[in-house]
Design an enzyme around this catalytic site. Sequence first.
Site, PDB file in Angstrom:
ATOM      1  N   CYS A 146      43.118  37.898  36.154  1.00 53.09           N
ATOM      2  CA  CYS A 146      42.059  37.070  36.798  1.00 53.09           C
ATOM      3  C   CYS A 146      41.572  36.109  35.862  1.00 53.09           C
ATOM      4  CB  CYS A 146      41.529  37.532  38.087  1.00 53.09           C
ATOM      5  SG  CYS A 146      42.553  38.240  39.337  1.00 53.09           S
ATOM      6  N   HIS A 193      32.370  34.065  39.226  1.00 59.63           N
ATOM      7  CA  HIS A 193      33.770  34.391  39.396  1.00 59.63           C
ATOM      8  C   HIS A 193      33.691  34.767  40.902  1.00 59.63           C
ATOM      9  CE1 HIS A 193      37.506  36.398  38.725  1.00 59.63           C
ATOM     10  NE2 HIS A 193      36.899  37.810  39.124  1.00 59.63           N
ATOM     11  N   HIS A 252      40.576  33.878  46.380  1.00 58.03           N
ATOM     12  CA  HIS A 252      41.034  34.041  44.930  1.00 58.03           C
ATOM     13  C   HIS A 252      42.230  33.858  44.577  1.00 58.03           C
ATOM     14  CE1 HIS A 252      40.539  35.874  41.134  1.00 58.03           C
ATOM     15  NE2 HIS A 252      40.171  37.038  41.424  1.00 58.03           N
TER      16      HIS A 252
END
Lengths: 268, 443
Positions: B209, B337, B370
């Site tokens: 990620c 994040h 996400h």
Amino acid sequence: MSTTLHAAIIGWGLCAPGLDDAAAFADWLRDPARALPLGRHANAAAARMAPSERRRAPHAVHLALETAAQAVGARDAASIGAVFCSAFGDLPNTDAILGTLAQAPEQVSPTRFAHSVHNAAAGHWSMAAASHAAMSALACGREGIGPALLAALLEVQASAAPQLLVLSDVADAGALADVVPCSVDFAAALLLAPVVDGQPGPRLQAQVEDGQASADAPRDARLQPWYTGNPAARALPLLEICLGAAARRFTWPLGSGTLLTLHCEYRP
Amino acid sequence: MATSVRRSRARWTLRGTGWTGAEQCIHDRQQDGSFQGSLYFRALADDLAVPSTPVAIAAYTAVSALGAGRAAHVAALRAGRSGLRRNDYAPNGPPLPCWIGRVDDRSLRPAPGLDTRLHRLLILALAQDGFSALLTRALSDCGATRVALVLGTSTANIETSEQAYRRLDHGHLPRDLADARVYHLHGPAEWLCAHTGIAGPAFTVSTACSASAKAFGLGARLLHAGIADAVLVAGADSLCSSTLYGFNALQLVDAAPCRPFDVQRAGLSIGEGAALALLRRIADAPAAPRLLACGESSDAHHLSAPHPEGLGATRALQAALRECALPAHAFDYINLHGTASRQNDAAEAALVAQALPGISASSTKGATGHTLGAAGALEAVLTLLALHEGVAPATVGCASPEPAIAAQLLRTPQPRALRRALSFSFGFGGSNACLALARADAA
């Protein structure tokens, strides 16, 4: 504009079928009677890993970490950055996950999934080496050695510090063998560092140029099945020079119209 | 800032040798035989405060669950709207009971050459905000071999690999899906080069990620070294069963829409998207916003859990601040994040409260989901839009924020002028990146 990038190779490592390290490879090279071992590497030691991590981690991670540890040797790896490159990733793990998803998606193993990230080896290496340095994980196709070397050389230039480059791919599994064939396990690692004048050992000098790369094979023709069988084995001619072979010039593709021109020599 | 850059450079170019401080240091250590000592490396890493020149982000756009292109994203950010929907992505069996950030299928067109969901997302992104035309112009201005590609992705075309495995023929791939680019991570980059005409170096960064945030760092280094004159940085990941069921197996998926930094949060909502940025040297795009720095680090802690005190993330922040030679308070927005996992948000909240107190912050994952390997680039684009439009985005989905970060966490969109911003991306493997971005007039 043409930039020349320089680096010394101050450490190297290798894991291949039947050959556990660079010393074993050097012995093999010296003995023309020996045939090339093929298939899987039996059991990479990866002794730097914590036993609990080592137990959970797949063979692909062991292979990459074992070669990384060889290249770093006794040096403190705690602030050495790294570029890991694998063309195809952990093919047996991918095959297993895809098989489960097709049959019973709810049964995907969390451990397999956690290890499916392409930077699994980089993550495990950072733990094993207690290194907080930046680590990258690249996939640049079958000819990934060019982009991976370029990325590592740029890091050496930008940081003026050593940089570990690990190339590894494992033998294929299941239906993936149809399209991403990889017939042997192979991993190689090079510890690159800024050049110091007068320092003996292998050195690289690289430039990016327009054009099409030509094919480069290892000097020892017996190595051809590895060279064509595993993308990471593109590093073999460099390892030959690390072990004393004569200087050579290589061209490796970086994209459809550019190539990395590399001069590698061993300075006595 | 200009002053501090000059001072710092002077410090590191020593004795008229033309060497940098680091080179001089290596030479000295070579002489006294301590070249391989750990203290040397550590000192070098700490002292390498060589600020690098910012690069221009000459064009940028994205597609996500919020829509296609900059205007759609700006409207959603201003409204504090979520693009999440009840999971209706179920190619094999009943849908997992969760919420997803899905790009509207009606906007996706078949991709020429190799039609995959990921390539459809990339084509849709290229068609937004004149990006394709700007890229074509860069290719003709610079020459195709002087344009590089750095693509960040975590799953590439695995959505199509999954289709193939659902209809294996006696253990072999179906003929119509026997294209290698479906099965290896660099496949989308190869396809994108062929589709756009990029002939320079092509890289796929796949660090879970953080991938497409780290892609900005490599892109900047290619410009700095003179390897390329323009770099297409792309982040892309599509919905797929691997990540939905994989995160589900790790018990990291919330059954409800994700709630970043909420005390009741129970995991993430998976999203998809593609984000594009064209990096140039500043002289080639002087009015464009800037990438000031890309700080990177490793947790060295755990494969799938963040360091509990955000140690690695703090190092990424420190690296970014060192690289741009700016103090933390020079930034007036942080795109977090903020995945809404219990562990990530706890560690990140503690880190932000400690290292970046008082700076407005939000996670946009409650709006987009996400998007994994695309998240770094997508959130860089959202952050650039926040700077450009003067709106600090909300943390959509957060009702009761973690006390540690409550004072600075934005729960509603805030219209106000922003000059510089940070964007965090953390990935499995303990891979961390922190982008520092600025308006052209604040660089």
